[in-house]
Write an enzyme that holds these catalytic residues in place. Structure first.
Site, mmCIF file in Angstrom:
data_model
loop_
_atom_site.group_PDB
_atom_site.id
_atom_site.type_symbol
_atom_site.label_atom_id
_atom_site.label_comp_id
_atom_site.label_asym_id
_atom_site.label_seq_id
_atom_site.Cartn_x
_atom_site.Cartn_y
_atom_site.Cartn_z
ATOM 1 N N HIS A 188 0.814 -1.222 0.000
ATOM 2 C CA HIS A 188 0.000 0.000 0.000
ATOM 3 C C HIS A 188 0.842 1.264 0.000
ATOM 4 O O HIS A 188 0.330 2.349 0.294
ATOM 5 C CB HIS A 188 -0.944 -0.013 1.205
ATOM 6 C CG HIS A 188 -1.999 -1.068 1.109
ATOM 7 N ND1 HIS A 188 -2.685 -1.549 2.199
ATOM 8 C CD2 HIS A 188 -2.485 -1.750 0.043
ATOM 9 C CE1 HIS A 188 -3.556 -2.473 1.814
ATOM 10 N NE2 HIS A 188 -3.432 -2.620 0.507
ATOM 11 N N CYS A 205 4.083 11.753 -13.501
ATOM 12 C CA CYS A 205 5.278 11.886 -14.340
ATOM 13 C C CYS A 205 6.350 10.874 -13.962
ATOM 14 O O CYS A 205 7.319 10.676 -14.702
ATOM 15 C CB CYS A 205 5.839 13.308 -14.258
ATOM 16 S SG CYS A 205 6.852 13.652 -12.786
ATOM 17 N N CYS A 212 5.585 18.842 -7.449
ATOM 18 C CA CYS A 212 6.557 17.888 -7.975
ATOM 19 C C CYS A 212 7.770 18.647 -8.515
ATOM 20 O O CYS A 212 7.617 19.509 -9.388
ATOM 21 C CB CYS A 212 5.915 17.054 -9.075
ATOM 22 S SG CYS A 212 7.065 16.017 -10.009
ATOM 23 N N THR A 240 -3.554 -8.704 10.884
ATOM 24 C CA THR A 240 -4.430 -8.207 9.829
ATOM 25 C C THR A 240 -5.810 -8.845 9.948
ATOM 26 O O THR A 240 -5.938 -10.018 10.293
ATOM 27 C CB THR A 240 -3.854 -8.479 8.425
ATOM 28 O OG1 THR A 240 -4.769 -8.006 7.433
ATOM 29 C CG2 THR A 240 -3.576 -9.953 8.198
ATOM 30 N N SER A 241 -6.833 -8.054 9.637
ATOM 31 C CA SER A 241 -8.207 -8.547 9.725
ATOM 32 C C SER A 241 -8.556 -9.488 8.587
ATOM 33 O O SER A 241 -9.514 -10.257 8.673
ATOM 34 C CB SER A 241 -9.176 -7.360 9.715
ATOM 35 O OG SER A 241 -9.106 -6.673 8.469
ATOM 36 N N PRO A 259 -5.243 -10.753 17.899
ATOM 37 C CA PRO A 259 -6.128 -10.813 19.064
ATOM 38 C C PRO A 259 -7.534 -11.306 18.761
ATOM 39 O O PRO A 259 -8.232 -11.767 19.664
ATOM 40 C CB PRO A 259 -6.148 -9.370 19.569
ATOM 41 C CG PRO A 259 -5.838 -8.551 18.347
ATOM 42 C CD PRO A 259 -4.896 -9.369 17.522
#
Length: 259
Positions: free
Chosen positions: A130, A142, A162, A203-204, A229
């Site tokens: 990500h 660009c 940029c 991670t879910s 958890p």
């Protein structure tokens, strides 16, 4: 045999390991999830205003400020024991010696997180699905990518522009509706398809397409261990699920990483 012993045996017998991490690992370092961070000044913003190309195009200044505030939070955070355990195992094994069996092994670290804490813990060549909040890139595409803090220091405009083409710069993270970086995704798919063990941490399993990686590993014959958890979709096909905090469980699961 209890679940933890079973998980340790799977790690000991693996030769091609993927460690796949999500927001739960970063939460243990004090970094709130995207939606949890929508507090105070940001409560009035719809998440899509802050994490879509359309939201940025309509009002880029608050989007840049939002990510600047998140970068500051990340700078204050430190890797936790799970980050360090993963990094030590990956770096030692990727030098060519399996710490358990004395045979070649590979360890790929794949993360949905954008905070860079795996790298700060010492892991090299992390596959960031990500993006990374510390980087900025050209909104017009660009090809320029650079350090967001340095760009901000050199250009006081909101957002800064940029330096290659003069267009506005944006955070180098994946927004809602955007495709994952092609190279990162291809590497992640290949690593999972060739793995014999996928360790899923924090991670879910709800954010696709990234959440489909453990399934790719499983379909290719790999064992799957889940650490977190709470129960999630990946637990349905995992060999072992370990309930608890990653910072406590992962260093014990990967004991060779601490040698």
């Amino acid at each position: 045999m209890d679940a933890f012993t079973r998980a340790r045996d799977l790690v000991a017998g693996a030769s091609r390991i993927v460690v796949f991490t999500g927001a739960g690992v970063s939460a243990e370092s004090g970094i709130p999830t995207f939606r949890d961070a929508l507090t105070g000044l940001w409560e009035r913003y719809d998440p899509h205003q802050l994490a879509t190309e359309e939201g940025f195009a309509a009002d880029p200044a608050p989007v840049w400020q939002w990510y600047a505030s998140r970068r500051a939070r990340v700078r204050e955070a430190a890797p936790n024991p799970a980050h360090y355990a993963i990094a030590r195992l990956a770096n030692r094994c990727n030098r060519g010696v399996d710490v358990h069996l004395g045979v070649p092994v590979s360890v790929h670290v794949i993360t949905q997180n954008v905070d860079g804490l795996h790298a700060r813990a010492g892991a090299s060549d992390v596959i960031e699905l990500h993006g990374n909040i510390a980087r900025a890139k050209c909104f017009d595409g660009c090809g320029w990518v650079g350090d967001a803090d340095a760009l901000e220091a050199a250009d006081a405009r909101l957002p800064p522009h940029c330096p290659a083409c003069g267009a506005q710069a944006r955070p180098d993270v994946v927004w809602f509706g955007e495709e994952l970086p092609a190279l990162a995704w291809a590497r992640a798919e290949e690593a999972c398809a060739k793995s014999d063990l996928c360790v899923v941490v924090g991670t879910s399993g709800l954010v696709y397409p990234a959440a489909g990686l453990p399934s790719i590993a499983r379909q290719s014959g790999a064992h799957v261990i889940v650490v977190g958890p709470e129960e999630g979709p990946i637990d349905a096909f995992a060999d072992v699920s370990l309930r608890g905090e990653a910072g406590a469980l992962v260093p014990e699961l990967l004991p060779a990483a601490t040698n």
